[in-house]
Design a protein around this motif. Structure first.
Motif, PDB file in Angstrom:
ATOM      1  N   TYR A 485       0.830  -1.175   0.012  1.00  0.00           N
ATOM      2  CA  TYR A 485       0.079  -0.241   0.012  1.00  0.00           C
ATOM      3  C   TYR A 485       0.643   1.220   0.542  1.00  0.00           C
ATOM      4  CZ  TYR A 485      -3.137   3.496   1.744  1.00  0.00           C
ATOM      5  OH  TYR A 485      -3.947   4.845   2.064  1.00  0.00           O
ATOM      6  N   THR A 486       2.176   0.713   0.847  1.00  0.00           N
ATOM      7  CA  THR A 486       2.915   1.955   0.483  1.00  0.00           C
ATOM      8  C   THR A 486       3.394   2.639  -0.266  1.00  0.00           C
ATOM      9  OG1 THR A 486       3.361   1.497   3.047  1.00  0.00           O
ATOM     10  CG2 THR A 486       4.851   3.632   2.534  1.00  0.00           C
ATOM     11  N   LYS A 487       4.063   1.151  -1.031  1.00  0.00           N
ATOM     12  CA  LYS A 487       4.655   1.439  -2.057  1.00  0.00           C
ATOM     13  C   LYS A 487       3.844   2.435  -3.513  1.00  0.00           C
ATOM     14  CE  LYS A 487       7.885  -1.529  -1.682  1.00  0.00           C
ATOM     15  NZ  LYS A 487       8.452  -3.286  -2.286  1.00  0.00           N
ATOM     16  N   ALA A 488       2.512   1.956  -3.350  1.00  0.00           N
ATOM     17  CA  ALA A 488       2.009   1.781  -4.329  1.00  0.00           C
ATOM     18  C   ALA A 488       0.975   3.332  -3.800  1.00  0.00           C
ATOM     19  CB  ALA A 488       0.128   1.501  -4.378  1.00  0.00           C
ATOM     20  N   HIS A 489       1.342   4.301  -2.918  1.00  0.00           N
ATOM     21  CA  HIS A 489       1.085   5.217  -1.862  1.00  0.00           C
ATOM     22  C   HIS A 489       1.109   6.545  -2.766  1.00  0.00           C
ATOM     23  CE1 HIS A 489      -1.573   8.216  -0.355  1.00  0.00           C
ATOM     24  NE2 HIS A 489      -0.310   8.540  -0.057  1.00  0.00           N
ATOM     25  N   SER A 490       3.366   6.062  -2.459  1.00  0.00           N
ATOM     26  CA  SER A 490       4.376   6.517  -3.320  1.00  0.00           C
ATOM     27  C   SER A 490       3.850   7.506  -4.626  1.00  0.00           C
ATOM     28  CB  SER A 490       5.577   6.411  -2.632  1.00  0.00           C
ATOM     29  OG  SER A 490       5.812   4.560  -3.160  1.00  0.00           O
ATOM     30  N   SER A 491       3.648   5.716  -5.247  1.00  0.00           N
ATOM     31  CA  SER A 491       3.959   5.754  -6.630  1.00  0.00           C
ATOM     32  C   SER A 491       3.304   6.992  -7.611  1.00  0.00           C
ATOM     33  CB  SER A 491       4.618   4.802  -7.464  1.00  0.00           C
ATOM     34  OG  SER A 491       3.006   3.954  -7.001  1.00  0.00           O
ATOM     35  N   SER A 492       1.729   6.473  -6.973  1.00  0.00           N
ATOM     36  CA  SER A 492       0.948   7.941  -6.805  1.00  0.00           C
ATOM     37  C   SER A 492       1.069   8.937  -6.814  1.00  0.00           C
ATOM     38  CB  SER A 492      -0.481   7.063  -6.474  1.00  0.00           C
ATOM     39  OG  SER A 492      -0.390   7.151  -5.340  1.00  0.00           O
ATOM     40  N   ALA A 493       1.536   9.102  -6.063  1.00  0.00           N
ATOM     41  CA  ALA A 493       1.213  10.556  -4.929  1.00  0.00           C
ATOM     42  C   ALA A 493       3.089  10.823  -6.173  1.00  0.00           C
ATOM     43  CB  ALA A 493       1.704  10.764  -3.425  1.00  0.00           C
TER      44      ALA A 493
END
Length: 493
Positions: A485-493
């Protein structure tokens, strides 16, 4: 009233005399009329008589007329006198009536005063009954459990401080020794062996010089030990302070509940006191302390053993209690030592049996006291946990208020964020809650949570590890999901 009665009696006497006089006058008048009629009749009957007698008849008529005139004059005088007497009687009657009216007015005022006084006395009695009922108000509210237990702990602490030779007893803890003091304790015995005749000052000076000469590596173990002991000390003191704060908070809450219950009882008492205006006092409660039925009875003396044996025969002779006491007392005094010996032997056996029973009874009481003390300790543990939970709720509420003031807008929670699984304590809590609800139905939530916390703290390391193993798979999966979740959230940000 007496004066009026006397006046009426006097008036009545005079009235009777006047009436007698009137009757006498009436009789005289009627007698005069009868005489005149007789005279006239005689004249009429004598009319055919000779003319010689007419002259004498004329003189008789004149005399009769004169007598009638005299009688009429006396009647007029009597009537005038009678009228005067009647006028006097009327005046006396009016005077007596006036006196009676005045007397009645005085009596009426006295009666009104008496009635007013009676009403005032009745009002005062009613107030007195209210005051007496207010004095009899005895609430059934007991002291809060937290306060009573804290007072017991304080009493034990005070008693421990008074004991000599045992140091301070109670919640006060000794601060950890510094690295130098720890090293000093280890080196003291060696210095005393090398120089047994050295005094305290010489030993301390020698050790002080030696400590200054030590290197950092040699001091390191003692400094590390001091750091660990200090951390443990600060942790324990902090926990005790936190528990004291929590217990104070719980005590305030219980005091509020107690005050509310006391107010409700008092209002109910006032209502019952106002409704029950008869002021009847209730029966006195027996203030005598109840005896313990399990406690053995005191053994009888030799004299009472003899009295018990002799009583049946004396009762058959219809002797009363004082006579029985007097007879048995005189007989006991006159008995020899040989005669008293059997009764003294019975009393001795009863006394020995009583001492055996008292030993069993005292042992039972000691066990009950130990059990009660253990229950109080358990209750204190539960209350401390309950108080800590209450403090946590208060701190949480204060923290929420603080955050709300700082951040007026709520954060938007991402629905895709993985949910944290239950920890080992939550898994244990869920299992323990079911068990406690079955064992103690009707228990309140705060006490239940406190019991669960106590049980969790009493678990051994192996038992806690078992619950940690149960929670480990879900926690590992949660960490993996959080990484993604953190990786996906950071990439989208």
């Amino acid at each position: 009233m007496a004066t009026a009665a006397a006046g009426s009696k006097r008036g009545g006497g005079r009235g009777r005399k006047a009436l007698v006089a009137v009757l006498d006058n009436d009789a005289n008048i009627s007698a005069g009329k009868a005489a005149a009629a007789a005279a006239l009749g005689s004249d009429v009957s004598a009319s055919p008589a000779p003319k010689a007698k007419r002259a004498s008849s004329k003189s008789g008529m004149a005399a009769a007329k004169a007598a009638a005139a005299a009688a009429a004059a006396s009647v007029v005088d009597d009537v005038a006198e009678l009228q005067g007497m009647l006028e006097r009687l009327r005046l006396e009657k009016e005077k007596a009536e006036e006196m009676v009216r005045e007397r009645d007015e005085v009596i009426r005022k006295k009666e009104e005063e008496i009635e007013t006084k009676e009403k005032e006395q009745e009002r005062l009695h009613a107030q007195l009954r209210k005051v007496q009922r207010a004095k009899e108000f005895k609430p059934t509210v007991s002291l809060p459990l937290v306060k009573s237990m804290l007072e017991k702990e304080q009493d034990g602490y005070d008693k421990g401080k008074k004991k000599k030779g045992k140091g301070k007893a109670g919640p006060e803890r000794k601060k950890p020794c510094t690295a130098y003091v720890l090293w000093l304790k280890d080196q003291w015995t060696e210095i005393k062996k090398e120089n047994p005749e050295a005094d305290f000052k010489e030993v301390t000076n020698t050790l002080g010089t030696k400590w200054k000469a030590l290197g950092a590596e040699e001091k390191q173990p003692y400094e590390e030990r001091y750091r660990q002991e200090k951390e443990a000390y600060l942790q324990v003191v902090g926990q005790e302070k936190r528990e004291a704060e929590a217990m104070k908070l719980l005590e305030e809450q219980q005091m509020q509940w107690t005050a509310k219950e006391l107010l409700e009882q008092y209002l109910k008492f006032r209502q019952e006191a106002e409704e029950g205006g008869d002021g009847k006092k209730g029966k006195r409660k027996n203030s005598k302390k109840d005896k313990d039925p399990a406690k053995p009875k005191q053994p009888m003396s030799a004299y009472f053993v003899y009295t018990q044996e002799r009583r049946a025969a004396l009762v058959a002779e219809k002797k009363n209690v004082p006579e029985i006491g007097k007879i048995t007392g005189e007989e006991w005094k006159s008995m020899t030592e040989a005669q008293k010996a059997p009764y003294e032997e019975v009393a001795k056996k009863q006394k020995e049996e009583y001492h055996k029973q008292m030993e069993v009874y005292n042992q039972m009481k000691m066990e009950e006291a130990a059990s009660l003390e253990k229950e109080e300790e358990e209750q204190m543990k539960i209350m401390k946990q309950e108080a800590l939970q209450l403090l946590k709720k208060k701190e949480k509420a204060d923290n929420i208020i603080k955050k709300t003031k700082e951040k007026r807008q709520k954060k938007v929670v991402d629905p895709n964020r993985p949910k944290k699984p239950a920890s080992s304590f939550l898994l244990f809590s869920k299992e323990a809650r079911k068990q406690l609800l079955e064992e103690r139905p009707g228990i309140n939530n705060s006490t239940l949570n406190a019991l669960i916390s106590v049980k969790w703290k009493e678990l051994s390391g192996e038992e806690r590890q078992a619950w940690s193993d149960k929670a480990a798979p879900a926690m590992a999966a949660y960490k993996k999901e959080m990484d993604e979740y953190t990786k996906a959230h950071s990439s989208s940000a």
